[in-house]
Design a protein around this motif. Sequence first.
Motif, PDB file in Angstrom:
ATOM      1  N   VAL A   1       8.741   4.833 -16.690  1.00 28.09           N
ATOM      2  CA  VAL A   1       7.695   5.684 -16.114  1.00 28.09           C
ATOM      3  C   VAL A   1       7.191   5.116 -14.792  1.00 28.09           C
ATOM      4  O   VAL A   1       7.021   5.845 -13.804  1.00 28.09           O
ATOM      5  CB  VAL A   1       6.535   5.836 -17.124  1.00 28.09           C
ATOM      6  N   ARG A   2       6.962   3.814 -14.756  1.00 30.24           N
ATOM      7  CA  ARG A   2       6.491   3.172 -13.532  1.00 30.24           C
ATOM      8  C   ARG A   2       7.451   3.440 -12.370  1.00 30.24           C
ATOM      9  O   ARG A   2       7.037   3.817 -11.267  1.00 30.24           O
ATOM     10  CB  ARG A   2       6.361   1.662 -13.778  1.00 30.24           C
ATOM     11  N   GLN A   3       8.724   3.239 -12.613  1.00 25.61           N
ATOM     12  CA  GLN A   3       9.728   3.420 -11.559  1.00 25.61           C
ATOM     13  C   GLN A   3       9.858   4.883 -11.147  1.00 25.61           C
ATOM     14  O   GLN A   3      10.083   5.186  -9.975  1.00 25.61           O
ATOM     15  CB  GLN A   3      11.069   2.875 -12.042  1.00 25.61           C
ATOM     16  N   ASN A   4       9.700   5.799 -12.106  1.00 28.69           N
ATOM     17  CA  ASN A   4       9.748   7.221 -11.778  1.00 28.69           C
ATOM     18  C   ASN A   4       8.606   7.612 -10.853  1.00 28.69           C
ATOM     19  O   ASN A   4       8.815   8.313  -9.857  1.00 28.69           O
ATOM     20  CB  ASN A   4       9.687   8.066 -13.059  1.00 28.69           C
ATOM     21  N   ILE A   5       7.402   7.169 -11.173  1.00 27.95           N
ATOM     22  CA  ILE A   5       6.242   7.517 -10.347  1.00 27.95           C
ATOM     23  C   ILE A   5       6.332   6.875  -8.974  1.00 27.95           C
ATOM     24  O   ILE A   5       5.953   7.480  -7.958  1.00 27.95           O
ATOM     25  CB  ILE A   5       4.944   7.107 -11.065  1.00 27.95           C
ATOM     26  N   GLN A   6       6.881   5.658  -8.919  1.00 31.39           N
ATOM     27  CA  GLN A   6       6.966   4.947  -7.642  1.00 31.39           C
ATOM     28  C   GLN A   6       8.095   5.449  -6.750  1.00 31.39           C
ATOM     29  O   GLN A   6       8.108   5.175  -5.544  1.00 31.39           O
ATOM     30  CB  GLN A   6       7.144   3.448  -7.903  1.00 31.39           C
ATOM     31  N   PHE A   7       9.011   6.205  -7.318  1.00 29.77           N
ATOM     32  CA  PHE A   7      10.204   6.632  -6.562  1.00 29.77           C
ATOM     33  C   PHE A   7       9.860   7.343  -5.251  1.00 29.77           C
ATOM     34  O   PHE A   7      10.366   6.956  -4.187  1.00 29.77           O
ATOM     35  CB  PHE A   7      11.094   7.512  -7.446  1.00 29.77           C
ATOM     36  N   PRO A   8       9.023   8.395  -5.251  1.00 36.17           N
ATOM     37  CA  PRO A   8       8.732   9.060  -3.979  1.00 36.17           C
ATOM     38  C   PRO A   8       7.953   8.179  -3.004  1.00 36.17           C
ATOM     39  O   PRO A   8       8.099   8.325  -1.779  1.00 36.17           O
ATOM     40  CB  PRO A   8       7.910  10.288  -4.387  1.00 36.17           C
TER      41      PRO A   8
ATOM     42  N   GLU B   1      10.353   6.061  -1.219  1.00 34.10           N
ATOM     43  CA  GLU B   1      11.165   6.847  -0.303  1.00 34.10           C
ATOM     44  C   GLU B   1      10.469   7.065   1.037  1.00 34.10           C
ATOM     45  O   GLU B   1      11.111   7.086   2.091  1.00 34.10           O
ATOM     46  CB  GLU B   1      11.503   8.194  -0.935  1.00 34.10           C
ATOM     47  N   TYR B   2       9.145   7.225   1.002  1.00 40.08           N
ATOM     48  CA  TYR B   2       8.427   7.608   2.213  1.00 40.08           C
ATOM     49  C   TYR B   2       7.589   6.487   2.830  1.00 40.08           C
ATOM     50  O   TYR B   2       7.264   6.534   4.011  1.00 40.08           O
ATOM     51  CB  TYR B   2       7.508   8.801   1.931  1.00 40.08           C
ATOM     52  N   LEU B   3       7.194   5.478   2.038  1.00 38.86           N
ATOM     53  CA  LEU B   3       6.274   4.457   2.524  1.00 38.86           C
ATOM     54  C   LEU B   3       6.821   3.058   2.288  1.00 38.86           C
ATOM     55  O   LEU B   3       7.572   2.826   1.340  1.00 38.86           O
ATOM     56  CB  LEU B   3       4.915   4.583   1.824  1.00 38.86           C
ATOM     57  N   ASN B   4       6.415   2.147   3.119  1.00 39.41           N
ATOM     58  CA  ASN B   4       6.762   0.738   2.961  1.00 39.41           C
ATOM     59  C   ASN B   4       5.494  -0.001   2.543  1.00 39.41           C
ATOM     60  O   ASN B   4       4.691  -0.402   3.387  1.00 39.41           O
ATOM     61  CB  ASN B   4       7.319   0.174   4.266  1.00 39.41           C
ATOM     62  N   VAL B   5       5.302  -0.127   1.232  1.00 36.38           N
ATOM     63  CA  VAL B   5       4.083  -0.751   0.715  1.00 36.38           C
ATOM     64  C   VAL B   5       4.465  -1.851  -0.271  1.00 36.38           C
ATOM     65  O   VAL B   5       5.594  -1.909  -0.769  1.00 36.38           O
ATOM     66  CB  VAL B   5       3.163   0.283   0.032  1.00 36.38           C
ATOM     67  N   SER B   6       3.504  -2.718  -0.568  1.00 39.65           N
ATOM     68  CA  SER B   6       3.755  -3.849  -1.449  1.00 39.65           C
ATOM     69  C   SER B   6       3.926  -3.397  -2.898  1.00 39.65           C
ATOM     70  O   SER B   6       3.466  -2.313  -3.286  1.00 39.65           O
ATOM     71  CB  SER B   6       2.589  -4.838  -1.368  1.00 39.65           C
ATOM     72  N   GLN B   7       4.564  -4.248  -3.688  1.00 37.19           N
ATOM     73  CA  GLN B   7       4.728  -3.950  -5.110  1.00 37.19           C
ATOM     74  C   GLN B   7       3.374  -3.858  -5.796  1.00 37.19           C
ATOM     75  O   GLN B   7       3.168  -3.034  -6.694  1.00 37.19           O
ATOM     76  CB  GLN B   7       5.595  -5.016  -5.776  1.00 37.19           C
TER      77      GLN B   7
ATOM     78  N   ASP C   1       2.131  -0.657  -7.947  1.00 38.99           N
ATOM     79  CA  ASP C   1       1.676  -0.720  -9.334  1.00 38.99           C
ATOM     80  C   ASP C   1       0.280  -0.124  -9.488  1.00 38.99           C
ATOM     81  O   ASP C   1      -0.018   0.547 -10.483  1.00 38.99           O
ATOM     82  CB  ASP C   1       1.694  -2.162  -9.836  1.00 38.99           C
ATOM     83  N   GLU C   2      -0.577  -0.340  -8.482  1.00 37.20           N
ATOM     84  CA  GLU C   2      -1.925   0.247  -8.526  1.00 37.20           C
ATOM     85  C   GLU C   2      -1.847   1.765  -8.447  1.00 37.20           C
ATOM     86  O   GLU C   2      -2.588   2.469  -9.143  1.00 37.20           O
ATOM     87  CB  GLU C   2      -2.769  -0.308  -7.373  1.00 37.20           C
TER      88      GLU C   2
END
Length: 256
Positions: A103-110, A113-119, A123-124
């Motif tokens: 679930v975490r990876q699914n939500i983080q996928f977009p 794709e569009y932003l360069n942000v920290s892990q 997670d937040e």
Amino acid sequence: MAGDASDPIVRVRDISVRFGATKVLDGLSLDVKRGEILGFVGPSGAGKSVLTRTIIGLVPKIGGSIEVFGVDLQTADPTARRAVERRWGVLFQQGALFSSLNVRQNIQFPVREYLNVSQRLLDEITIAKLGMVGLLPEVADRYPSELSGGMIKRVALARALALDPELVFLDEPTSGLDPIGAGDFDDLVRTLQRTLGLTVFMVTHDLDSLHTACDRIAVLGNGKIIAAGSMADMLASQHPWLRAYFHGKRARAVVG
């Protein structure tokens, strides 16, 4: 809050789509007004999901124009189109989660794709979006196969909201849910629309959703919009399909 008729966020004009020899959409025109939940209905196989996929660029059109946020998606350069795409989110039929990702990876996928942000920020964002759709943080480490149908829809909605979009496309969001689960999901969509100021384009066949969640309804038939308006307009229409749909046996409990 219902939309302002003078300010459509999506403007579709004379769209035609063909699959082989079959013309699915035939000169269709439709506006989605800013701030509204538009319910999009029609017979099975009429092309409701096709229009959604055409607007977001997954299905090619053979004629017509599509503007989203005032940008013509056919003539826009890649940078302008990507900027528009970042402003919408999509919940596909059955959720369409990546089965190999949790679930975490699914939500983080977009977001990836569009932003360069920290892990840490990723997670937040994940926990915030899960909370937004009524799911606990521990759900983040589960895989789609470990989720109920209702949870899959909520995770898919969280993914659609990951980039804080202004416009959300929902394709049959309550399909496969029991009546209580479907009602809860409709309430969630309405709450999010009001609190976040979203514009929502919702493909549905669920009469309860049309009654409880939608500001306006558009009806697809023979490749075109055959009616658009409020639920009162739909109930007053003498069009044969609208009368069968909104006054048929399945409609009685809802309308009554």
